[in-house]
Scaffold this active site. Structure first.
Site, PDB file in Angstrom:
ATOM      1  N   GLY A 101       0.424  -1.027  -0.013  1.00 27.32           N
ATOM      2  CA  GLY A 101       0.259   0.202  -0.123  1.00 27.32           C
ATOM      3  C   GLY A 101       0.811   0.955   0.531  1.00 27.32           C
TER       4      GLY A 101
ATOM      5  N   GLU B 276       6.928   3.497   4.808  1.00 26.73           N
ATOM      6  CA  GLU B 276       7.430   5.052   5.610  1.00 26.73           C
ATOM      7  C   GLU B 276       8.436   4.933   5.389  1.00 26.73           C
ATOM      8  OE1 GLU B 276       8.208   1.684   8.114  1.00 26.73           O
ATOM      9  OE2 GLU B 276       6.438   1.586   6.286  1.00 26.73           O
TER      10      GLU B 276
ATOM     11  N   HIS C 147      -1.021   6.644   8.164  1.00 23.62           N
ATOM     12  CA  HIS C 147      -0.692   6.004   8.804  1.00 23.62           C
ATOM     13  C   HIS C 147       0.874   5.921   8.628  1.00 23.62           C
ATOM     14  CE1 HIS C 147       0.528   1.353   8.781  1.00 23.62           C
ATOM     15  NE2 HIS C 147       0.822   1.127   8.316  1.00 23.62           N
ATOM     16  N   GLU C 148       1.137   5.896   7.564  1.00 27.15           N
ATOM     17  CA  GLU C 148       2.667   6.698   7.155  1.00 27.15           C
ATOM     18  C   GLU C 148       3.305   7.668   7.833  1.00 27.15           C
ATOM     19  OE1 GLU C 148       3.934   4.058   5.725  1.00 27.15           O
ATOM     20  OE2 GLU C 148       2.019   2.890   5.050  1.00 27.15           O
TER      21      GLU C 148
ATOM     22  N   HIS D 245       4.768   6.493  11.335  1.00 22.42           N
ATOM     23  CA  HIS D 245       6.002   5.548  11.065  1.00 22.42           C
ATOM     24  C   HIS D 245       6.921   7.052  10.852  1.00 22.42           C
ATOM     25  CE1 HIS D 245       4.842   1.715  10.647  1.00 22.42           C
ATOM     26  NE2 HIS D 245       3.808   1.742   9.229  1.00 22.42           N
TER      27      HIS D 245
END
Length: 870
Positions: free
Chosen positions: A276, A279, A310-311, A314
């Protein structure tokens, strides 16, 4: 190759011996477009890579190795001493002997461009012939691009320089400038090898900036960039990407109290990407499918926003502070998954993100946690192949679910303060489980050891079932929550849950009228707070989705849902009930035809578009895998009729209309259904408000092709309309979906016997090859599969090996014979690669589960169930 699969023991030994002070990496990728670097016919196109590593050795005179996967090495120098590549390099490792206290290693190599999405991937755009490059390394593919010590706990600063074609732009983790034909990039902070990154090519690039007042007169300024292929530029909504990016940066600065540490923030949407997103600090890479070529639903925008966040999480959880070894992969992935949803709800327009989390992400976790390969969140990762397979629903979604439970357990303030101390204490370092638990004990005052043992160090999912005893007055005399666990993983865990009581109102809605939070611990927990409440018609034992469990229903609650699921007004409660019913279907507790019937009856009333699209996927899976064989045709007809009915009734131009159109495209069959698809394609029929754009055209055309109502000529004509990289992938998928023995044989050969296809076209070919309506055509390949997979695993990259082993497993040959063939292979290959055996074991479990579901559905038919679906 020998040595390619680095073990944990080897990594620990090397980490104890070495400290790395810095890397200088020089790449020359001009051969990407000139043809220079091509070797003999059939060999890969290569580029020059020169790496200089400065490192210290704690035991002068000792030996170790550096990692490099390359077709050839020109020169190796250690501390000014020339080493013979033929003697010290075996294709994956460079032996380094007689180390000094301070060392300098220089490696000049010819590395190979990738077509599998691993290492430095080279993509040629069929639309305009332009070449695009990007890197993808996790967990251990930087060694395909430069020499290094490929493990997460040997962090170091990196300086990159890249020679590229004149008309290209190059990006890396640090800010870069071009001088005298060479792109040179600022030195990074100490980071792990797997999150370094290079992107190069004639990408379309858009810029913006983010500014934040840090107090005391300090200001943080972050240059923002977003890039994609030129062919996707007309569809690139960079403004929305930047909006979410800025919202996320605000949110994480507010909650983490640690400024973003990596300078700029570029986001690259790249072709043929296996993941997907990734990071890489300062240069996050995404699959370009997040740029939408046609109309999509809000759920797609929400999904993209979640991945962006989400990334971004990270950058702190994973990049600033990194796990020591892949055992603690969850220290970054579980946190990023939780923080993605947490920030999505707290900072963006997607305020219902927890509904998607409950319905979609946790479904992934529940499935993974019931496979024979299930593992604790803190896993036992012996080597890199183990690590590759552990990017799974447990590490991501179960871990995130458990963190949501942890927040309920210790409190949000204590949880976030623990995160802040964690970043400051371990910045640019590596951690283990104990490092996180230590700060959480400090901030919460709770003993985290017991919680960690139950939730992080054991596997399996618990089931919670309500038991209601009514008194003579019709009120609740006692409400009990029963907890059970499978025999294979019998751990009963402490759960902080909310129990909701629901009943029908005078206006026909199903509403909650009582709620209590309780700590469920052990096999039986009484909830005294609900004693005396009016008798419920539905009990939801994980209301508000505070814990990670499978929710079950008592008899009254299940009957209420059969008649009134669509009357539940709370969208999260509704999503939780759908999820519970789907788990019951997979567990052979609810007949597949009953689940299909519920979807047909109530899905049209579902307000949350993400839940609706998940219901479409589950209904289709119910029919394909869990329905009795002799009901499949009937069930397929009912789904097609129901999808068309809802499509015609949906509001013109709405996202619900689009979702039903896409679902209809997957289930349409018969002369009337296929005829309508053809007419919608040709423009001879129309549905008010439905824009049949290019992406929807391919969806309609694939279903026509699957049933023999479109042919290669039709596909060629459609490709002429959409002569793009995306169009080519659609065409390849459709070509493999044709109902022909010759087509299936050709597709099999292209994937299994040849390495000519790129990773994206392998994926497309497998996706087209596997068609539920073509079971008879695929049946002969069951034995061929078992004969081929060990060779494929040994000869192909791990990514392609995973795609083939998972994608071509004969799941549609769903019989006891196939189950026996799978068991025979497992018995005969006890010494096969553990990662390969894991994939086959998982597929076997899915097949056995399907057969149990089919038996349950057949049993229900015999008992007269399912009449409502008819």
């Amino acid at each position: 190759m020998p040595g390619e699969n680095l073990t944990r023991d080897e990594a620990r030994e090397r980490a104890a011996l070495l400290s790395v002070d810095g890397y200088d990496v020089s790449l020359d990728v001009r051969s990407a477009v000139t043809g220079e670097g091509d070797t003999e016919e059939g060999a890969p196109r290569t580029f020059r890579s020169v790496t200089t590593i400065r490192f210290r050795c704690n035991e002068p005179g000792a030996s170790t190795f550096a990692d490099l996967i390359a077709p050839s090495v020109t020169a190796i120098t250690l501390n000014g001493r020339d080493l013979d590549p033929g003697e010290v390099f075996d294709g994956t490792r460079i032996v380094l002997e007689d180390l000094a206290a301070d060392n300098e290693l220089v490696v000049d190599a010819q590395c190979a461009y990738s077509r599998t999405g691993e290492g430095l991937h080279r993509f040629v755009d069929p639309e305009d012939g332009e070449v695009y490059l990007y890197t993808q390394y996790e967990p251990a593919d930087s060694r395909r691009v430069f020499a290094g010590f490929e493990q997460p706990d040997l962090k170091a600063p990196f300086r990159f320089e890249v020679r590229a074609p004149e008309e290209w732009t190059v990006w890396s983790n640090g800010a870069g400038e071009r001088h005298d034909g060479v792109w040179r990039f600022a030195e990074t902070k100490p980071i792990s090898t797997y999150i370094t990154c290079v992107v190069a090519g004639p990408y379309h690039y858009v810029t913006d900036s983010y500014t934040r007042d840090l107090g005391d007169g300090a200001t943080l300024e972050i240059p923002l960039g977003a890039l994609c292929r030129k062919g996707l530029a007309p569809h690139f909504d960079a403004d929305d990407v930047f909006l979410v990016t800025k919202q996320g940066l605000d949110f994480f600065h507010d909650h983490f109290d640690y400024p973003y540490p990596f300078g700029k923030y570029d986001q690259a949407f790249v072709p043929e990407y296996n993941l997907g997103a990734m990071e890489n600090p300062g240069l996050v890479t995404f699959r370009e499918e997040f740029i939408f070529r046609g109309k999509v639903t809000r759920a797609s925008y929400e999904g993209r926003a979640n991945v962006i966040l989400h990334e971004m999480a990270h950058m702190w959880f994973g990049d600033l502070v990194t796990m020591e070894w892949w055992d603690d992969l969850w220290l970054k992935e579980s946190f990023a998954d939780f923080m993605g949803a947490f920030s999505l709800v707290g900072a963006t327009r997607f305020e219902d993100g927890w509904i998607t989390f409950a319905n979609r992400r946790k479904a992934w976790a529940y499935r993974a946690d019931q496979l024979p390969s299930t593992h604790p969140i803190t896993a036992d990762i012996r080597d890199l192949q183990d690590a590759k397979l552990n990017f799974d629903g447990i590490t991501y979604a179960k871990g995130a679910s458990v963190l949501k439970q942890l927040v309920a357990y210790v409190g949000q303030d204590a949880f976030l303060e623990g995160a802040r101390r964690y970043f400051k204490r371990h910045a640019y370092g590596n951690t283990r489980l104990g490092d996180l638990l230590a700060v959480l004990e400090e901030t919460s005052g709770r003993d985290m050891g017991t919680w960690a043992r139950s939730w992080l160090q054991t596997a399996g999912v618990n089931s919670l079932t309500p038991q209601v005893l009514l008194g003579a007055d019709g009120r609740v005399e006692e409400l009990t929550v029963l907890q059970d666990a499978p025999e294979s993983h019998p751990e009963l865990r402490p759960h902080r849950v909310a129990i909701g009581l629901y009943r029908l109102t005078a206006n026909g809605t199903l509403e909650r009228y009582a709620r209590a939070e309780a700590d469920v611990d052990g096999a039986r927990t009484v909830v005294p707070e609900l004693t005396g409440a009016e008798a419920p018609e539905l009990v939801l034992v994980n209301d508000d989705d505070l814990t990670y469990c499978k929710t079950r229903f008592d008899t009254t609650s299940l009957e209420t849902l059969r008649g009134h699921l669509g009357d539940l007004t709370d969208p999260l409660a509704r999503a939780l009930c759908w999820s519970a019913l789907w788990n019951m279907t997979r567990d052979a507790l609810l007949p597949a035809r009953d689940f299909v019937g519920l979807v047909l009856r109530f899905a049209g009333r579902e307000s949350d578009i993400g839940v609706l699209q998940m219901l479409h996927a589950w209904a289709n899976s119910s029919l394909v895998h869990y329905a009795a064989v002799d009901w499949r045709e009937t069930g397929g007809r009912l789904l097609a009729e129901g999808a068309l009915r809802e499509l015609r009734q949906a509001a013109p131009g709405s996202e619900h209309q689009l979702a039903w159109a896409r679902f209809f495209a997957t289930v349409a069959s018969g002369e009337a259904g296929l005829g309508l698809l053809r007419e919608l394609l040709d423009g001879t029929s129309a549905i008010e408000g439905l824009d049949v754009d290019q992406e929807l055209r391919w969806a309609f055309l694939e279903q026509l092709t699957v049933h023999g109502a479109a042919d290669e000529k039709d596909l060629a004509a459609e490709l002429a309309r959409d002569d793009t990289a995306s169009g080519k992938r659609h065409q390849v998928r459709c070509l493999a979906s044709r109902p022909s023995e010759a087509v299936k044989a050709q597709a099999w050969a292209q994937v299994v016997e040849s390495e000519a296809l790129s990773n994206a076209l392998v994926e497309a070919t497998i996706g087209g090859w596997v068609q539920p309506s073509q079971r008879e055509l695929l049946a002969p390949y069951a034995q061929r599969y078992f004969a081929a997979i060990e060779r494929v695993w040994e000869q192909r990259s791990i990514q392609i090996g995973m795609d083939v082993v998972r994608g071509l497993f004969p799941s549609l040959a769903d019989s006891q014979e196939t189950l026996r063939a799978t068991d025979a292979w497992l018995t005969a290959h006890e010494t096969a690669a553990p990662a390969l055996r894991r994939l086959v074991l998982e597929a076997r479990d899915d097949l056995a589960r399907a057969l149990r579901g089919q038996a349950r559905d057949a049993e229900a038919a015999g008992a007269g169930a399912g009449a409502a679906a008819e």
